[in-house]
Write an enzyme that holds these catalytic residues in place. Structure first.
Site, PDB file in Angstrom:
ATOM      1  N   LYS A 132      -7.514  -9.855 -19.000  1.00 18.15           N
ATOM      2  CA  LYS A 132      -7.950 -10.334 -20.321  1.00 18.15           C
ATOM      3  C   LYS A 132      -7.902 -11.863 -20.466  1.00 18.15           C
ATOM      4  CE  LYS A 132      -8.908  -8.552 -24.489  1.00 18.15           C
ATOM      5  NZ  LYS A 132      -9.758  -7.356 -24.643  1.00 18.15           N
ATOM      6  N   ASP A 141     -14.500  -8.836 -24.629  1.00 17.79           N
ATOM      7  CA  ASP A 141     -15.053  -8.461 -23.326  1.00 17.79           C
ATOM      8  C   ASP A 141     -16.573  -8.336 -23.372  1.00 17.79           C
ATOM      9  OD1 ASP A 141     -12.379  -8.260 -22.952  1.00 17.79           O
ATOM     10  OD2 ASP A 141     -12.323  -6.070 -22.908  1.00 17.79           O
ATOM     11  N   CYS A 174       5.205  -6.314   1.508  1.00 18.74           N
ATOM     12  CA  CYS A 174       5.628  -4.909   1.528  1.00 18.74           C
ATOM     13  C   CYS A 174       4.986  -4.179   2.719  1.00 18.74           C
ATOM     14  CB  CYS A 174       5.305  -4.255   0.188  1.00 18.74           C
ATOM     15  SG  CYS A 174       6.175  -2.695  -0.040  1.00 18.74           S
ATOM     16  N   TYR A 175       4.028  -3.297   2.487  1.00 21.45           N
ATOM     17  CA  TYR A 175       3.381  -2.605   3.605  1.00 21.45           C
ATOM     18  C   TYR A 175       2.818  -3.628   4.603  1.00 21.45           C
ATOM     19  CZ  TYR A 175       0.256   0.491   6.211  1.00 21.45           C
ATOM     20  OH  TYR A 175      -0.368   1.186   7.213  1.00 21.45           O
ATOM     21  N   GLY A 179       0.834  -1.204   0.000  1.00 24.33           N
ATOM     22  CA  GLY A 179       0.000   0.000   0.000  1.00 24.33           C
ATOM     23  C   GLY A 179       0.859   1.239   0.000  1.00 24.33           C
ATOM     24  N   GLU A 202       3.967 -11.023  -6.447  1.00 23.85           N
ATOM     25  CA  GLU A 202       2.848 -11.073  -7.391  1.00 23.85           C
ATOM     26  C   GLU A 202       3.157 -10.475  -8.755  1.00 23.85           C
ATOM     27  OE1 GLU A 202       3.203  -9.178  -4.776  1.00 23.85           O
ATOM     28  OE2 GLU A 202       2.204  -7.247  -4.919  1.00 23.85           O
ATOM     29  N   GLY A 259     -16.330  -7.698 -29.761  1.00 23.83           N
ATOM     30  CA  GLY A 259     -15.036  -7.947 -29.121  1.00 23.83           C
ATOM     31  C   GLY A 259     -15.191  -8.930 -27.964  1.00 23.83           C
TER      32      GLY A 259
END
Ligand code: XMP
Length: 511
Positions: free
Chosen positions: A367, A227, A78-79, A51, A167, A225
């Site tokens: 996607k 999506d 991290c945070y 964060g 990640e 398309g």
């Protein structure tokens, strides 16, 4: 299930996506979720995201401390790591030099979290603060040159911290580390499937419509398309005829495209789209306009006018917005993401959002996940694997004024490009391949006579996400065949050139 507590990280969705790739369901929750709520959800593990805040700030976001006592494994990234370290009595301090980007693991202690991760492995860092002393009973698992405590853990309890970001794609063994945590340490069962996500979306959509007035429908724009096709199929599955897919023919489509979208929906997906022929309206609005941004603005405005006229007062609007379209703070955010965000976030849509009338069931997905969802839904392969086509259509590939005559020329040239690229079995290997009509004329000779005609540029690019791209080194014979066919078969063209620029600095589309 793995619970991801979000501290406003640009990567929280990426963590979820990587966990889903391991076939384990991941749910993102606000960091303020209580230990009691979590106990009910019974996660097999908890990940605290990174964060933008600093734990050294008195108002820094935190967690219900009892979460660390639940007994299920917790991984802070991290945070998230800094927060655990501080909550349990260690010390975190701002560093003189922030650390961004690539680092190498210089020391790894043998531990299940690092199983299969070699020394020297690249990890991706993005931090100002660092743990300078660990809480009692904690130990260091790994270091980099710039950061002594790059991976830490409790000696007896399943609490872990990573200063780097496993990640992100650039952390070479990041997925392996996440897998070691999720599967090895949390023992999460790898039973989650995309089809579970379908059930989730279908139920959520039905519940949403049940709360709306009884005459409400869900209306969504379809373009053919990926999506919008996946979205429409899902909405239709959820609410049947109360979903109204609207296809706006803006007159800027490729050859036979409107027809094929219509037929594909009817014959292959089993439902009809409401077909709106607005070609004249768009072309009229574009008459005499040559500035690229002006063209885009006009197309966006006319689209909203046309589309919104199909929305009744209580209707909900469904949009196929994906995660990369809505993410606010990704540093790699390029012009295309901004453009797309723009299209799904125009004033009229923001107004509807405020009224709670927008559904965006794909907004957590990337996607490739949408394609997988589409495959699970039984959408035919060729509908899922179409090359991307920009919303403003051929208008951004006709440099200068968009006229019916110039549209006709580009449509024919484009159809030849697609046909030849498909025949060469390259269509699915290339991100995009298309023709562009230039605003210049060139001299040529045909049948002993002088010609003075249009120039067409070919563009073929490889890319993984449309953000960056390079031109494809198409075989010479293929380029020659495409050029020869265009010049011979498309009236008004006497020259074809090939675009050999990369993105950046050149964008994929010419406008
Ligand atoms: P650029 O030209 O920005 O394009 O390098 C990156 C990717 O985005 C597509 N593109 C668009 N897609 N609406 C869209 O839905 C748009 O206005 C738009 N402009 C560009 C482009 O085709 C490429 O895949």
């Amino acid at each position: 299930m793995i619970a991801i507590l979000d501290f406003g990280s640009q990567y929280a969705q990426l963590i979820a996506r990587k966990v889903r790739a391991l076939r384990v369901f991941a749910q993102i929750l606000p960091h303020s979720v209580t230990a009691a709520d979590l106990r009910e959800l019974q996660p097999e593990g908890i990940i605290l995201s990174g964060g933008p805040a600093s734990v050294t700030d008195p108002n820094a976001p935190t967690i219900d401390r009892e979460i660390l006592e639940l007994g299920c494994p917790v991984l802070g990234i991290c945070y998230g790591m800094q927060l655990i370290v501080q909550l349990l009595g260690g010390e975190v301090r701002p560093q003189a030099h922030s650390e961004y980007g690539r680092a190498h693991l210089t020391n790894i202690v043998p531990h299940p979290l690092f199983q299969g991760v070699p020394l020297g492995s690249v990890v991706w860092m993005s931090h100002n603060d660092a743990a300078v002393s660990l809480p009692p009973e904690w130990e260091t698992l790994a270091s980099t040159e710039g950061c002594a405590q790059v991976a830490v853990c409790h000696r007896g309890r399943p609490l872990f911290g990573l200063q780097f970001h496993p990640e992100v794609h650039h952390s070479r063994h990041g997925l392996r580390i996440l897998r070691n945590f999720v599967v090895g340490i949390c023992r999460a069962k790898r039973t989650w499937r995309m089809r579970d996500y379908i059930t989730h979306i279908v139920e959520e959509t039905r519940a949403r419509l049940a709360q709306a007035p009884s005459d409400a429908r869900i209306v969504g724009a379809v373009s053919g398309g990926v999506d919008s096709t996946v979205l429409a199929t899902l909405m239709h599955r959820a609410v049947g005829d109360r979903f109204v897919p609207v296809f706006v023919d803006n007159g800027l489509l490729r050859k036979n495209e409107a027809q094929s979208v219509r037929e594909n929906f009817r014959q292959r997906l089993g439902f009809d789209v409401v077909f709106v022929d607005a070609a004249e309206r768009f072309l009229e609005a574009l008459r005499g306009v040559t500035d690229p941004e002006e063209k885009r603005r006009i197309i966006g405005r006319v689209f909203v006018e046309v589309f919104f006229s199909h929305l009744r007062p209580h209707d909900l609007l469904a949009q196929g917005t994906l995660y990369p379209d809505v993410i606010e703070s990704v540093s790699v955010k390029g012009p295309s993401a901004t453009i797309k965000t723009h299209h799904n976030r125009v004033r009229e849509i923001l107004d509807l959002m405020e009224q709670g009338r927008v559904v965006e069931p794909l907004r957590e997905l990337f996607k490739d996940e949408v394609r997988e969802l589409g495959r699970e839904l039984g959408i035919p392969h060729e509908m899922l694997w179409r090359q991307p086509f920009p919303g403003p259509g051929l208008a951004v590939r006709i440099l200068g004024e968009v006229t019916p005559e110039r549209l006709g020329i580009l449509r024919e040239a484009d159809a030849i490009v697609i046909e030849e690229i498909k025949a060469a079995k390259l269509y699915h290997k290339i991100w995009q391949s298309f023709a562009v009509l230039l605003p210049v004329k060139a001299v040529g000779v045909m049948g002993d006579a002088r010609t003075y005609a249009n120039v067409v540029a070919l563009r073929a690019v490889e890319s993984v996400d449309g953000m960056t791209a390079d031109f494809v080194k198409l075989p010479w014979p293929l380029l020659a065949r495409i050029a020869s066919r265009i010049i011979n078969e498309v009236q008004g063209v006497n020259r074809v050139v090939y675009d050999v620029s990369s993105n950046p600095p050149s964008t994929i589309e010419w406008e």
